[in-house]
Motif scaffolding. Structure first.
Motif, PDB file in Angstrom:
ATOM      1  N   ASP A 173       0.853  -1.174   0.000  1.00 54.10           N
ATOM      2  CA  ASP A 173       0.000   0.000   0.000  1.00 54.10           C
ATOM      3  C   ASP A 173       0.895   1.232   0.000  1.00 54.10           C
ATOM      4  N   HIS A 225       0.170  -2.937  -4.204  1.00 53.66           N
ATOM      5  CA  HIS A 225       0.790  -1.998  -5.136  1.00 53.66           C
ATOM      6  C   HIS A 225       1.728  -2.763  -6.062  1.00 53.66           C
ATOM      7  N   CYS A 282      -0.524   7.055  -3.961  1.00 54.46           N
ATOM      8  CA  CYS A 282      -0.875   6.329  -5.183  1.00 54.46           C
ATOM      9  C   CYS A 282      -2.407   6.333  -5.238  1.00 54.46           C
ATOM     10  N   HIS A 312       0.630   2.035 -10.203  1.00 52.46           N
ATOM     11  CA  HIS A 312      -0.173   0.867  -9.845  1.00 52.46           C
ATOM     12  C   HIS A 312      -0.943   0.394 -11.087  1.00 52.46           C
ATOM     13  N   CYS A 355      -4.030   2.903  -4.725  1.00 51.07           N
ATOM     14  CA  CYS A 355      -3.929   2.449  -3.334  1.00 51.07           C
ATOM     15  C   CYS A 355      -4.829   3.279  -2.429  1.00 51.07           C
TER      16      CYS A 355
END
Length: 155
Positions: free
Chosen positions: A3, A51, A7, A100, A10
């Protein structure tokens, strides 16, 4: 890394950012959510829970779930939107850097292509340039329908 704060993928999964309509579906390794961008009602995102920035980084378990989940998600989008085509594409850049990974499952209707005078990647670019995000109530209604549809399908 499982995580990464900052992002978007995420942050959406972890609840640090709002997902329109909430989570659609989850498997042990993947999550399905509605797209937060301007690709229209019914566009879903299939992304790994952890991730991951390269397909080559997927574990055996993640890889084993991916194909069947993309098929089920594409089938649900097709059944609920009756599109001319469903695009499934990998996106993985954020600000010009690997981000990601997530698969965009987008219903494409003739009116989308006619309205933007584009198709394929050019249609997606035109939709982003137009910047028209879907009505949140329409997204929430669709998410409820697709959630029910996926729950009723065998894994």
């Amino acid at each position: 890394m499982d995580d990464v704060t900052g992002c978007l993928a995420c942050d959406l999964t972890a609840g640090r950012a709002a997902v329109p309509g909430g989570r659609v579906h989850q498997t042990p390794h993947w999550v399905v959510e509605h797209c937060v961008g301007p690709l229209g009602v019914g566009t879903l995102i299939v992304k790994p829970l952890r991730h991951v920035v390269q397909v080559a980084e997927l574990t055996e378990g993640e890889s084993a779930e991916l194909g069947p989940l993309l098929r089920r998600t594409g089938s649900a989008v097709t059944a609920l939107t009756s599109p001319e085509q469903v695009y499934v594409c990998l996106w993985s850049h954020a600000g010009g850097r690997p981000g990601h990974i997530h698969f965009v499952v987008q219903p494409v209707r003739r009116e989308d292509m006619n309205g933007h005078e584009q198709f394929g990647p050019a249609l997606q670019l035109a939709m982003f340039q137009a910047g028209r995000t879907p009505d949140p109530q329409a997204v929430t209604a669709f998410v409820g329908r697709v959630r029910d549809h996926l729950a009723a399908q065998p894994s």
